[in-house]
Design an enzyme around this catalytic site. Structure first.
Site, PDB file in Angstrom:
ATOM      1  N   GLU A  96      57.615  55.614  63.226  1.00 57.69           N
ATOM      2  CA  GLU A  96      57.165  53.870  63.379  1.00 57.69           C
ATOM      3  C   GLU A  96      58.193  53.125  62.954  1.00 57.69           C
ATOM      4  O   GLU A  96      58.136  51.754  63.609  1.00 57.69           O
ATOM      5  CB  GLU A  96      55.822  53.936  62.315  1.00 57.69           C
ATOM      6  CG  GLU A  96      54.707  54.401  62.432  1.00 57.69           C
ATOM      7  CD  GLU A  96      54.547  55.833  62.099  1.00 57.69           C
ATOM      8  OE1 GLU A  96      55.624  56.476  61.584  1.00 57.69           O
ATOM      9  OE2 GLU A  96      53.183  56.533  62.118  1.00 57.69           O
ATOM     10  N   PHE A 125      41.659  57.020  51.263  1.00 59.55           N
ATOM     11  CA  PHE A 125      42.946  57.814  52.070  1.00 59.55           C
ATOM     12  C   PHE A 125      43.449  56.885  52.926  1.00 59.55           C
ATOM     13  O   PHE A 125      42.888  56.395  53.975  1.00 59.55           O
ATOM     14  CB  PHE A 125      42.050  59.003  52.518  1.00 59.55           C
ATOM     15  CG  PHE A 125      43.262  59.996  53.609  1.00 59.55           C
ATOM     16  CD1 PHE A 125      44.112  60.366  52.803  1.00 59.55           C
ATOM     17  CD2 PHE A 125      43.007  60.005  54.882  1.00 59.55           C
ATOM     18  CE1 PHE A 125      45.018  61.466  53.580  1.00 59.55           C
ATOM     19  CE2 PHE A 125      44.080  60.731  55.576  1.00 59.55           C
ATOM     20  CZ  PHE A 125      45.025  61.354  54.873  1.00 59.55           C
ATOM     21  N   GLN A 126      45.110  57.020  52.889  1.00 61.90           N
ATOM     22  CA  GLN A 126      45.857  56.242  53.741  1.00 61.90           C
ATOM     23  C   GLN A 126      45.488  54.785  53.702  1.00 61.90           C
ATOM     24  O   GLN A 126      45.756  54.213  54.737  1.00 61.90           O
ATOM     25  CB  GLN A 126      45.679  56.792  55.176  1.00 61.90           C
ATOM     26  CG  GLN A 126      46.264  58.231  55.236  1.00 61.90           C
ATOM     27  CD  GLN A 126      46.523  58.585  56.617  1.00 61.90           C
ATOM     28  OE1 GLN A 126      45.917  58.416  57.524  1.00 61.90           O
ATOM     29  NE2 GLN A 126      47.546  59.891  56.625  1.00 61.90           N
ATOM     30  N   LYS A 151      39.152  49.935  60.512  1.00 67.39           N
ATOM     31  CA  LYS A 151      38.618  50.641  61.491  1.00 67.39           C
ATOM     32  C   LYS A 151      37.376  50.139  61.975  1.00 67.39           C
ATOM     33  O   LYS A 151      36.997  50.151  63.122  1.00 67.39           O
ATOM     34  CB  LYS A 151      38.358  52.303  61.019  1.00 67.39           C
ATOM     35  CG  LYS A 151      37.676  53.092  61.959  1.00 67.39           C
ATOM     36  CD  LYS A 151      38.071  54.555  61.742  1.00 67.39           C
ATOM     37  CE  LYS A 151      37.053  55.534  62.437  1.00 67.39           C
ATOM     38  NZ  LYS A 151      37.594  55.659  63.871  1.00 67.39           N
ATOM     39  N   MET A 194      81.955  52.097  57.002  1.00 73.10           N
ATOM     40  CA  MET A 194      82.149  50.647  56.271  1.00 73.10           C
ATOM     41  C   MET A 194      82.104  50.786  55.143  1.00 73.10           C
ATOM     42  O   MET A 194      82.868  50.018  54.250  1.00 73.10           O
ATOM     43  CB  MET A 194      80.832  49.946  57.116  1.00 73.10           C
ATOM     44  CG  MET A 194      81.197  48.351  56.682  1.00 73.10           C
ATOM     45  SD  MET A 194      82.766  47.682  57.292  1.00 73.10           S
ATOM     46  CE  MET A 194      82.245  46.950  58.742  1.00 73.10           C
TER      47      MET A 194
HETATM   48  C1  LIG Z   1      69.356  51.736  56.206  1.00 74.24           C
HETATM   49  C2  LIG Z   1      70.743  51.486  55.592  1.00 74.24           C
HETATM   50  N1  LIG Z   1      70.776  52.350  54.725  1.00 74.24           N
HETATM   51  C3  LIG Z   1      72.399  51.717  54.176  1.00 74.24           C
HETATM   52  C4  LIG Z   1      73.045  50.969  54.562  1.00 74.24           C
HETATM   53  C5  LIG Z   1      74.356  50.460  54.082  1.00 74.24           C
HETATM   54  N2  LIG Z   1      75.608  50.869  55.021  1.00 74.24           N
HETATM   55  C6  LIG Z   1      76.047  49.710  55.687  1.00 74.24           C
HETATM   56  S1  LIG Z   1      77.243  50.307  56.854  1.00 74.24           S
HETATM   57  C7  LIG Z   1      77.061  51.817  56.172  1.00 74.24           C
HETATM   58  C8  LIG Z   1      77.933  52.931  56.954  1.00 74.24           C
HETATM   59  C9  LIG Z   1      77.582  53.365  58.223  1.00 74.24           C
HETATM   60  O1  LIG Z   1      78.121  54.676  58.512  1.00 74.24           O
HETATM   61  P1  LIG Z   1      78.076  54.949  60.040  1.00 74.24           P
HETATM   62  O2  LIG Z   1      76.811  54.747  60.704  1.00 74.24           O
HETATM   63  O3  LIG Z   1      78.592  56.352  60.262  1.00 74.24           O
HETATM   64  O4  LIG Z   1      78.923  53.836  60.659  1.00 74.24           O
HETATM   65  P2  LIG Z   1      80.459  53.551  60.936  1.00 74.24           P
HETATM   66  O5  LIG Z   1      80.584  52.562  59.662  1.00 74.24           O
HETATM   67  O6  LIG Z   1      81.378  54.955  60.218  1.00 74.24           O
HETATM   68  O7  LIG Z   1      80.911  53.062  62.097  1.00 74.24           O
HETATM   69  C10 LIG Z   1      76.242  52.063  55.389  1.00 74.24           C
HETATM   70  C11 LIG Z   1      75.888  53.250  54.604  1.00 74.24           C
HETATM   71  C12 LIG Z   1      72.515  50.202  55.675  1.00 74.24           C
HETATM   72  N3  LIG Z   1      73.497  49.222  56.308  1.00 74.24           N
HETATM   73  N4  LIG Z   1      71.444  50.557  56.196  1.00 74.24           N
END
Ligand SMILES: Cc1ncc(C[n+]2csc(CCOP(=O)(O)OP(=O)(O)O)c2C)c(N)n1
Length: 561
Positions: A49, A111-112, A161, A475
């Site tokens: 979703e 439920f749900q 519902k 990052m």
């Molecule tokens: C749902 C979610 N969880 C955690 C983060 C924190 N976060 C921001 S950038 C990042 C790293 C992303 O890694 P990747 O997708 O491999 O991309 P890269 O930075 O290596 O290009 C994280 C964990 C986020 N933005 N969103």
């Protein structure tokens, strides 16, 4: 005429011109799905979703229409929350229908059952629990108006519902009157005159444009203002494409990973015309040092975003397109003098910043992620719709793919949701079947909604996924490298699937490049395929995104390499 709630809902959706719904069924929405199947509205069955909402978001941004999703109660509803929060922060118009347990069971821990209206109150523009079938038609009409008007945003409608299954005598809703909701589209002309005066006196002006310009379709007016005033333009992440990235007045993006020249300009300018922006902390850095020498004119449809983060000399509440159009007309009546001469010192200074510290990298024997994005830009001539995941991949996409047109860059700017890009690409591809749609992804993010490969395959969508695979949550690793003495805690992503085989398992095409000379052939093959494609690029593992402003520092204090 007797109609059930489900039948009324279909009638309303048709009246709103809805042609596509992203959803996932469940017990309490079976009546609705049963009616939906009798219409010509296309239903896209996603695999999660959260993806339904991101896909509706991508669809809305690429098409300019309201995106629509339909999910079941409880877990279906809670799974939408991240997508809704992302759309809310980026002001994207979507309407989310959630199923709910029958009215007599609400509050019984049935439920749900979840209180999705309560859960989403802080991250929707508005939401409704429909208690009587008689109210449904009006509520749907209101929801579409609220989602798309003023500052757009997500609106949720929770449908018990029994409301969907009960038949009533249908009466068309009266004209919708939303008493306390009256967005201001036309600006106060006195305020605009003050802006004109500041523009006339400015020696070092810049224009700072954001997502509001894209949403209001005000790019043409923005470009006209820039040319008329010879004011250079920078954009927030959300604004990319609002001004042509190849125009001589283009400064590049502003903020934490903005260009050196854009950030330096914000520090030095004497006038900032900010349009459709909200001065996010990723843009301003340390707020009390942001644009210290500038008078700021802030144009925005949302009065609550003006003066929220940054003091402003001239607040102008109005629709960006309308306001920019009027401002241009007022300026036409003014003698602005010899602007080329007047701006020479300022534009020369910018040229100096640009040539001494450009975005730069050296492609040696390991693939640089920037190189992949630049090649993608060259090969697509900037015509693709780009979606992104979140992280370094997102920033390199913003920096190295040049956006000349609005609605071509679709990214989760405000919430920064990993897992956004693939479902958003699916939505964009459905909105624009003839366009090339590419998700620029990190190896971490793509794994968050990779199951949507099945959706892409099921509907024959030729979306392309470019994975900049650094085997890190890049990052976060970058922050650990720069600010935590290289203690790479929980950011190694060595245990990933083989993305080429994974693509094949989903019935898609998988391609890989491990050497620089393979980048172009892989891109050419992948982009020209009519299928869903994953292109996996093994990139330099410890590459960083520069410039970078450390969190909370003034944005003129950048780390450059
Ligand atoms: C749902 C979610 N969880 C955690 C983060 C924190 N976060 C921001 S950038 C990042 C790293 C992303 O890694 P990747 O997708 O491999 O991309 P890269 O930075 O290596 O290009 C994280 C964990 C986020 N933005 N969103």
């Amino acid at each position: 005429m007797k109609l059930t709630g489900a039948q009324i809902l279909m009638k309303m959706l048709k009246e709103e011109g809805v042609d596509t719904i992203f959803g996932f069924p469940g017990g309490v929405v079976i009546d609705i799905y049963d009616e939906l199947a009798k219409t010509d509205i296309r239903h896209i069955l996603v695999r999660h979703e959260q993806a339904a909402v991101h896909a509706a978001d991508g669809y809305a941004r690429a098409s300019g229409k309201v995106g629509v999703c339909l999910v079941t109660s409880g877990p279906g509803a809670t799974n939408t929350v991240t997508g809704i929060a992302s759309a809310y922060m980026d002001s994207i118009p979507i309407v989310i229908f959630t199923g709910q347990v029958p009215t007599h069971l609400i509050g019984n821990d049935a439920f749900q059952e979840v209180d999705i209206v309560g859960i989403t109150r802080p991250c929707t523009k508005h939401n409704y629990l429909v208690k009587r079938t008689e109210d449904l038609a009006r509520i749907v009409k209101e929801a579409f108006i609220i989602a798309a008007s003023g500052r757009p945003g997500p609106v949720l409608i929770d449908l018990p519902k029994d409301v969907s299954s009960t038949a009533i005598t249908y009466k068309a809703p009266q004209k919708i009157e939303l008493k306390s909701y009256k967005p201001t589209y036309s600006p106060n002309m006195n305020q605009l005159q003050k802006a004109v005066k500041l523009i006339k006196n400015a020696k070092k002006p810049i224009i700072f444009a954001g997502g509001g310009v894209v949403l209001s379709r005000g790019s043409k007016e923005l470009t006209e203002l820039a040319h008329k005033t010879q004011a250079p333009v920078t954009c927030s992440l959300m604004g990319l494409g609002a001004f042509p990235g190849t125009d001589p007045l283009w400064l590049g993006m502003i903020g934490m990973h903005g260009t050196y020249r854009a950030n330096m300009c914000s520090g030095d300018c004497d006038l900032m015309i900010a349009v459709g922006v909200r001065f996010d902390d990723r843009v301003t850095g340390k707020t009390d040092t942001f644009a210290p020498n500038a008078k700021i004119v802030h144009i925005d449809i949302d009065p609550t975003s003006i003066r929220k983060n940054i003091p402003v000399a001239v607040p102008v509440v109005g629709d960006c397109k309308t306001t920019l159009g009027l401002l241009n007309k007022l300026l036409d009546k003014e003698d602005l003098g010899d602007l080329k001469k007047k701006r020479k010192t300022w534009l020369d200074q910018i040229e100096k910043w640009k040539s001494t510290t450009p975005l730069a990298y050296k492609q040696k024997n390991i693939i640089k992620p920037q190189y992949v994005v630049e090649k993608l830009y060259e090969l697509t001539k900037g015509n693709a719709i780009i979606t992104t995941e979140v992280g370094q991949n997102q920033m390199w996409a913003a920096q190295y793919y040049h956006f000349n047109k609005p609605n071509h860059f679709i990214t989760s700017g405000g919430l920064g949701v990993m897992g956004f890009g693939l479902p958003a690409a699916i939505g964009a591809q459905l909105a624009c079947p003839k366009k090339l749609v590419v998700d620029i992804a990190g190896d971490g993010s793509i794994q968050m909604n990779i199951q949507e490969m099945a959706t892409a395959k099921q509907y024959g969508l030729p979306v392309k996924i470019v994975i900049l695979n650094n085997q890190y949550l890049g990052m976060v690793r970058q922050w650990q490298e720069l600010f935590y003495d290289k203690r790479y805690t929980a950011t190694g992503m060595e245990h990933a699937p083989d993305f080429v085989k994974l693509a094949e398992a989903y019935g898609a095409l998988g391609l890989r490049a491990t050497k620089p000379e393979e980048v172009e052939p892989v891109l050419i093959k992948g982009l020209s395929s009519p299928r869903t494609v994953i292109m996996d690029f093994a990139v330099e593992r410890e590459e960083c995104v520069y410039p970078m402003v450390p969190a909370g520092a003034p944005i003129t204090e950048m780390l450059l390499a």
